[in-house]
Every structure is written in structure tokens, then in C-alpha cells.
Write an enzyme that holds these catalytic residues in place. Structure first.
Site, PDB file in Angstrom:
ATOM      1  N   GLU A  50       3.029   3.555  -0.281  1.00  0.00           N
ATOM      2  CA  GLU A  50       1.609   3.383   0.336  1.00  0.00           C
ATOM      3  C   GLU A  50       0.606   3.123  -0.628  1.00  0.00           C
ATOM      4  O   GLU A  50      -0.402   2.447  -0.530  1.00  0.00           O
ATOM      5  CB  GLU A  50       1.495   4.048   1.279  1.00  0.00           C
ATOM      6  CG  GLU A  50       2.341   4.135   2.741  1.00  0.00           C
ATOM      7  CD  GLU A  50       3.154   5.624   2.594  1.00  0.00           C
ATOM      8  OE1 GLU A  50       2.761   6.484   3.342  1.00  0.00           O
ATOM      9  OE2 GLU A  50       3.953   5.519   1.761  1.00  0.00           O
ATOM     10  N   ASN A  51       0.688   3.803  -1.552  1.00  0.00           N
ATOM     11  CA  ASN A  51      -0.379   3.975  -2.607  1.00  0.00           C
ATOM     12  C   ASN A  51      -0.288   2.671  -3.376  1.00  0.00           C
ATOM     13  O   ASN A  51      -1.130   2.484  -4.258  1.00  0.00           O
ATOM     14  CB  ASN A  51      -0.487   5.306  -3.464  1.00  0.00           C
ATOM     15  CG  ASN A  51       0.803   5.329  -4.234  1.00  0.00           C
ATOM     16  OD1 ASN A  51       1.921   5.074  -3.685  1.00  0.00           O
ATOM     17  ND2 ASN A  51       0.730   6.205  -5.345  1.00  0.00           N
TER      18      ASN A  51
END
Length: 220
Positions: A50-51
Site C-alpha cells: 500500500e505504500n
């Protein structure tokens, strides 16, 4: 029933068997992060974080960590050939559009209908729900990796979750140190039993009722 590194790796290795060529896969914090180290050599998947990483690899060797390269949980990772980077907004857009084939998440509790509780124990400090809610709702398939029982010896596979939910009816497969269970419309289907446990052990330590597969497998 504590869980050592060997047991955690065993669960992760079994989860890796669910991966197929070409899949985009997101790995949650905890046991799921180990899955990247057990992907069969003939299977190519793209790990999503997700980063903003698409093409994350396994954990780096000790001493070879890159301080600027980590997963969404802050743990060091490597990248594979062809990896790309994006901002977190685009990474989350991939999730929200249903582009993630499998999300492998840790779990505090899973109910017989596949409800997932994995983000908070009431009374304890936590940073927040993070991306777990969206991953649980939007991934095409959700696999939960977890201890079969909690520290008090109570089942974490329940008729109804007691902890706050992350998402409802989202889990397709549960893998613990004891067993592999599929969530079906009829209930939880026991498909595999991990040695040295028996079917009777799994039934005893599972609060939710279990259906026993006609093709039950014992994993040595």
C-alpha cells in the site's frame, strides 16, 4: 500454544501454494510477510504494498537492508526485476478498483461466515485500521493466516466474532498451525489437517462447527 518461527514459516509456505502465475498479491503484517519467501520457483507473482511498491520481493539478508525500501508495515523488503513505484493514493486505487487478486492477512478472529477481525483488541493502543478494511473488502480472494487459539487457549475461529470487525463475509480460506479451512455457504469446510494434530484436535479447538471434506488431507 505458542507459535515459533518454524510454525509461522509452515503456515506461510502453505499459503504460498495458493498463488498462481500472473497474480497481484498483497501481504499483510505478521505471518503474511513470510509468504514472499516461499513462492515456488516456477510461479511468478507481483507483490503489492500500500505504500507504493508493485513488485516487492522477499526479506533482504541481514545487513543488506535498504533504509529507503520497506513494506507498508515498515519492514525491510527487496524488489524483483520489473518492479515499479507509485504514491500511496495510486496503490490504494489499485485495491479499491479490485485489481488485487489475493490479499493475505493476519487475523485476530474469523467467524464461520468469513467475517474478519484483525485490527484492534479493545483497550489496547493501535495506530489505526490502515488498509486492512479495503483489502478485505476489495481483493478478489482473502486468505487469513492465524494462530488457531489465543493466549488463553480459546478458539480464534468463532461462530461470531467478538472483536471489532474489519470487514464482513470477506475471508475465503483460513490457514492455521492446525488446519486449512474453506469458508463455504454451508459453513467452514475442514480440508487439511497439519501434523501432529488430528481431526479431533481441530474440532476441539474450533468454536465454529466444522464440515469435514470427503477429500481430507493430512499434511506431514
Amino acid at each position: 500454544m505458542g507459535m515459533g518461527e518454524e510454525t509461522r514459516d509452515r503456515i506461510a509456505k502453505r499459503a504460498a501454494q495458493e498463488l498462481r502465475n500472473g497474480m497481484a498479491v498483497n501481504l499483510g503484517i505478521g505471518i503474511p510477510t513470510l509468504v514472499a519467501d516461499h513462492v515456488p520457483s516456477d510461479v511468478y507473482v507481483t507483490f503489492h504494498a500500500e505504500n507504493g511498491i508493485l513488485g516487492a520481493g522477499g526479506a533482504p539478508a541481514q545487513g543488506e537492508e535498504d533504509a529507503f525500501l520497506c513494506n507498508a508495515g515498515g519492514y525491510p523488503v527487496t524488489t524483483v526485476e520489473g518492479a515499479s513505484y507509485c504514491d500511496s493514493a495510486i496503490a490504494f486505487a489499485m485495491i479499491r478498483r479490485g485489481r488485487i487478486d489475493i490479499s493475505i492477512l493476519g487475523a485476530l478472529e474469523v467467524s464461520e461466515r468469513g467475517d474478519l477481525a484483525n485490527w484492534i483488541v479493545p483497550g489496547k493502543r493501535v495506530a489505526g485500521i490502515g488498509g486492512a478494511m479495503e483489502l478485505a473488502q476489495k481483493a478478489k480472494k482473502v486468505i487469513a493466516l492465524m494462530n488457531h487459539v489465543n493466549k488463553l487457549g480459546e478458539s480464534k475461529i468463532r461462530k461470531v466474532c467478538e472483536l471489532p470487525l474489519t470487514a464482513q463475509a470477506c475471508v475465503s480460506l483460513i490457514i492455521t498451525e492446525m488446519a486449512v479451512m474453506e469458508v463455504t455457504e454451508q459453513g467452514l469446510l475442514l480440508k487439511e489437517v497439519m501434523c501432529p494434530y488430528t481431526v479431533e484436535d481441530v474440532i476441539h479447538y474450533t468454536e465454529a462447527p466444522l464440515l469435514i471434506s470427503d477429500d481430507l488431507i493430512y499434511i506431514p
